[in-house]
Design an enzyme around this catalytic site. Structure first.
Site, PDB file in Angstrom:
ATOM      1  N   SER A 150      50.170  47.080  34.056  1.00  0.00           N
ATOM      2  CA  SER A 150      50.392  45.763  33.472  1.00  0.00           C
ATOM      3  C   SER A 150      50.944  45.790  32.055  1.00  0.00           C
ATOM      4  CB  SER A 150      49.088  44.977  33.471  1.00  0.00           C
ATOM      5  OG  SER A 150      48.095  45.677  32.770  1.00  0.00           O
ATOM      6  N   HIS A 192      49.685  43.585  40.067  1.00  0.00           N
ATOM      7  CA  HIS A 192      50.987  43.190  39.509  1.00  0.00           C
ATOM      8  C   HIS A 192      52.148  43.490  40.450  1.00  0.00           C
ATOM      9  CE1 HIS A 192      49.527  42.146  35.473  1.00  0.00           C
ATOM     10  NE2 HIS A 192      48.576  43.016  35.768  1.00  0.00           N
ATOM     11  N   LYS A 238      48.146  36.107  40.164  1.00  0.00           N
ATOM     12  CA  LYS A 238      49.474  36.423  39.632  1.00  0.00           C
ATOM     13  C   LYS A 238      50.539  35.863  40.590  1.00  0.00           C
ATOM     14  CE  LYS A 238      47.148  40.270  37.450  1.00  0.00           C
ATOM     15  NZ  LYS A 238      46.644  39.530  36.288  1.00  0.00           N
TER      16      LYS A 238
HETATM   17  N1  PMP Z   1      43.626  44.620  38.204  1.00  0.00           N
HETATM   18  C1  PMP Z   1      44.675  44.665  37.361  1.00  0.00           C
HETATM   19  C2  PMP Z   1      45.563  45.870  37.381  1.00  0.00           C
HETATM   20  C3  PMP Z   1      44.945  43.614  36.498  1.00  0.00           C
HETATM   21  O1  PMP Z   1      45.984  43.667  35.653  1.00  0.00           O
HETATM   22  C4  PMP Z   1      44.083  42.478  36.518  1.00  0.00           C
HETATM   23  C5  PMP Z   1      44.315  41.276  35.642  1.00  0.00           C
HETATM   24  N2  PMP Z   1      45.163  41.381  34.610  1.00  0.00           N
HETATM   25  C6  PMP Z   1      43.005  42.485  37.393  1.00  0.00           C
HETATM   26  C7  PMP Z   1      42.808  43.557  38.230  1.00  0.00           C
HETATM   27  C8  PMP Z   1      42.038  41.334  37.419  1.00  0.00           C
HETATM   28  O2  PMP Z   1      42.561  40.246  38.073  1.00  0.00           O
HETATM   29  P1  PMP Z   1      42.042  38.757  37.816  1.00  0.00           P
HETATM   30  O3  PMP Z   1      42.690  38.286  36.561  1.00  0.00           O
HETATM   31  O4  PMP Z   1      42.473  38.040  39.018  1.00  0.00           O
HETATM   32  O5  PMP Z   1      40.568  38.803  37.679  1.00  0.00           O
END
Ligand code: PMP
Length: 398
Positions: free
Chosen positions: A185, A213, A244
């Protein structure tokens, strides 16, 4: 001695932010205008730091499904999946996810964070090795902390380092769980999945890929990096989020192992939290259907935008992540003050990107993380490039 003393450093950083009149970690979206624009600080602003990759947050079909569920099923489930919070919609979404990924098992969670917490705290038993890419998301680290597995980190995207660490485990390698992400990310780079799968097979270990992502973003059908790399048969668990590409909130895990179903009843983060509201579940189901039917078109637009921004910033000489991606990160120096100043200038020019500071960054540098959506117009992408172009000197000095 106050219980709050330990937050002194954070408090003074926040005071510095407030002198600018805006806190980069608490930006208020005063009015949402569309998937790509909002009013921030009283100004019409291009949103260039969302994870709204397919731009579905304002899709009329998703909104209609959410509204109908709100009216027909109420505002919330008021309970956990195991107690009183499993509605027909939760099961339908699980079936649809299982079908989409061609897997026999799927579990829906209240967020992506909770999905990682549930799976990683529960699947590995006491002292089972968990091999984590060092740049793993906080939810992956936190899931491991909640459980009893033994965390072993390997160098980011380095399959040879993973191999060495598994070799040291001897027979224990066969019960190891390897965890990587489809697209990381912060810098937008992809895991070298075929190499990782080769190492996994060599030791008979298990592999989990977090496609938070990359769902909707990679693969012919938008199933993520696992699909793009052609390794679906070798990946044991896929975790993902609805927050996302699907434009809602929630998380999931699918597996080629039907036994995933047994894990459901052992995961505290699944058991002890309320399930997603019907409106969220129904809008997500429709978003998944849109991803299946029209994902190709949306993905093409998203990648056009990604190439346009990456090339535009590259031509200006900015230091970017290693590959073109819907996440385009401009690397700055280590000075938090300078990074904050540049971020603030961008906002004043009507472009909102994510300011990321160490220790949340992979390389101790500050980052301006831009992310794109299929809903951005080429003109908006050009406007983002122009805003950066105006700040070239400051970035160079940073
Ligand atoms: N895994 C990854 C790689 C993420 O980047 C994120 C959120 N940025 C999450 C899990 C968590 O997802 P959520 O925001 O839906 O809780």
């Amino acid at each position: 001695m106050s219980i709050f003393d330990k937050f002194g450093a954070i408090a003074s950083l926040r005071d510095d932010f407030m002198e600018l009149g805006v806190n980069p970690f608490n930006v208020v979206i005063e009015e949402v205008l569309s998937a790509t624009e909002a009013v921030v600080n009283g100004r019409r602003t291009i949103l260039a730091g969302t994870n709204n990759y397919l731009g579905l947050t304002f899709d009329e079909r998703c909104i209609a499904a959410g509204k109908a569920a709100l009216e027909g099923q109420g505002t919330g489930t008021t309970g956990s999946r195991m107690a009183n919070g499993t509605y027909a919609g939760h099961l339908a979404l699980e079936e649809e996810l299982a079908e989409f990924f061609g897997c026999p098992a799927a579990i829906v969670f209240s967020t992506g964070y909770i999905a990682n917490l549930g799976i990683l705290s529960t699947l590995p038993g006491p002292r089972d090795p968990i091999l984590l890419d060092a740049d793993s998301h906080a939810s992956i680290y936190d899931g491991c902390r909640l459980g009893t597995g033994e965390v072993i980190r390997f160098r980011h995207n380095d399959a040879a380092d993973l191999d060495r660490r598994l070799a040291r485990l001897g027979e224990r390698a066969a019960s190891a769980l390897i965890v990587v992400e489809g697209i990381y990310s912060m810098l937008g780079d992809q895991a070298p999945l075929q190499e990782i799968v080769a190492v996994k097979k060599k030791y008979g270990a298990y592999l989990l890929v977090d496609e938070a992502h990359s769902l909707g973003v990679l693969g012919e059908h938008g199933r993520g990096l696992v699909e793009q790399a052609g390794v679906a048969d070798e990946v044991d668990f896929i975790v993902g989020t609805f927050s996302k590409s699907l434009g809602a909130i929630g998380g999931f895990c699918v597996s080629r192992w039907a036994e995933l179903e047994h894990v459901r009843y052992a995961m505290r983060p699944y058991i002890f939290t309320a399930s997603s509201s019907p409106a969220i579940i129904e809008s997500t189901r429709v978003a998944l259907a849109v991803l299946k039917d029209q994902g190709g078109e949306l993905r093409a637009r998203l990648w056009d935008n990604a190439h346009r921004l990456y090339l535009g910033l590259q031509r200006l000489g900015f230091s970017l992540g290693p590959e073109t991606s819907p996440v385009v990160a401009v690397s700055l120096g280590r000075s938090k003050e300078a990074a904050l100043g540049i971020w603030h200038e961008l906002l004043a020019r009507g472009v909102y990107v994510n300011l990321v500071m160490p220790p949340a960054t992979p390389n101790s540098n500050c980052l301006l993380r831009c992310s794109l959506s299929a809903a951005h117009t080429p003109e908006q992408v050009d406007a983002i490039v122009e805003a950066f172009a105006a700040l070239q000197t400051q970035v160079a000095a940073c």
